[in-house]
Structures are given as structure tokens and as C-alpha cells.
Scaffold this motif. Sequence first.
Motif, short mmCIF file in Angstrom:
data_model
loop_
_atom_site.label_atom_id
_atom_site.label_comp_id
_atom_site.label_asym_id
_atom_site.label_seq_id
_atom_site.Cartn_x
_atom_site.Cartn_y
_atom_site.Cartn_z
N LYS A 53 0.70 -1.16 0.03
CA LYS A 53 0.11 -0.15 0.08
C LYS A 53 0.79 1.32 0.04
O LYS A 53 0.36 2.40 -0.94
CB LYS A 53 -0.93 -0.07 1.21
N THR A 54 1.97 1.29 0.82
CA THR A 54 2.79 2.54 0.80
C THR A 54 3.45 2.77 -0.65
O THR A 54 3.48 3.80 -0.93
CB THR A 54 3.77 2.22 1.73
N LYS A 88 0.46 4.06 -2.75
CA LYS A 88 0.14 5.53 -2.44
C LYS A 88 1.12 6.52 -2.84
O LYS A 88 0.67 7.30 -3.42
CB LYS A 88 -0.01 5.37 -0.64
N GLN A 89 2.42 6.37 -2.79
CA GLN A 89 3.35 7.25 -2.96
C GLN A 89 3.46 7.51 -4.29
O GLN A 89 3.47 8.63 -5.04
CB GLN A 89 4.74 6.62 -2.50
N GLN A 114 0.26 9.42 -5.39
CA GLN A 114 0.32 10.91 -5.05
C GLN A 114 1.43 11.57 -6.11
O GLN A 114 1.21 12.62 -6.29
CB GLN A 114 0.84 10.94 -3.57
N VAL A 123 -3.98 11.17 -1.10
CA VAL A 123 -4.73 10.00 -0.93
C VAL A 123 -5.33 9.95 0.65
O VAL A 123 -4.25 10.27 1.55
CB VAL A 123 -3.73 8.70 -1.35
N MET A 146 -6.73 3.69 1.70
CA MET A 146 -6.67 2.44 0.45
C MET A 146 -7.20 1.43 0.90
O MET A 146 -7.01 0.80 2.19
CB MET A 146 -5.20 2.43 0.02
N ILE A 149 -8.72 3.25 -4.15
CA ILE A 149 -7.83 4.48 -3.51
C ILE A 149 -8.89 5.35 -3.20
O ILE A 149 -9.53 5.58 -4.33
CB ILE A 149 -6.78 4.99 -4.68
#
Length: 91
Positions: free
Chosen positions: A32-33, A36-37, A40, A47, A50, A77
Motif C-alpha cells: 500500500k505504501t 500510495k506514494q 500521489q 490519498v 486505500m 484508492i
Amino acid sequence: MDKVKYPVLTEKTIRLLERNQYCFDVDLKANKTEIKQWIQDFSKVKVVAMNSHRPPKKKKRIGPVLGYPVRYKRMIIILESNYSIPLFLNK
């Protein structure tokens, strides 16, 4: 980045667009990280949350061979209310 495969456009995901939620198929090894990064940085959005899941296996016949198609992970997301991803149609 090859971890995000493609956006998913089904009837359910189109309904999710109204609630500012976007759905992507990603690599099984992605977490997820990382996703997400990447979202973005690439889309310049914020975000909020998620969710991820792996759809169940389904058997598929390819000629005389019975097997399983390539597995993937699906990420939903959720963005802040004033952001949107331009890959999709605006509301």
C-alpha cells in the motif's frame, strides 16, 4: 512504474467514481505504501485511504490445458473531496 498495471473500469468502479474512489490492478508484490506514494507523485493528488484485495482464482481452459490466469491485486484508492485523477472522465 510497472507495479500499477491499469485502471479498472467496471459498473461497480464507475459507481465508486461518484464517491471519489478509484480502482487499479497492481502487482501482487506491491504494498500500500508504494502504491500510495506513486499515485500521489504521479497524479498530484492526496490519498485519504486505500483498500486492497485479491480476487478469487478462476479456472480457465486454454486449449486442452486447464489452468489459472495470471493473478493480480486490486486497490481501491480514496481521494480527498477536492481532488480527482484525470485518467477518468470528470463527473
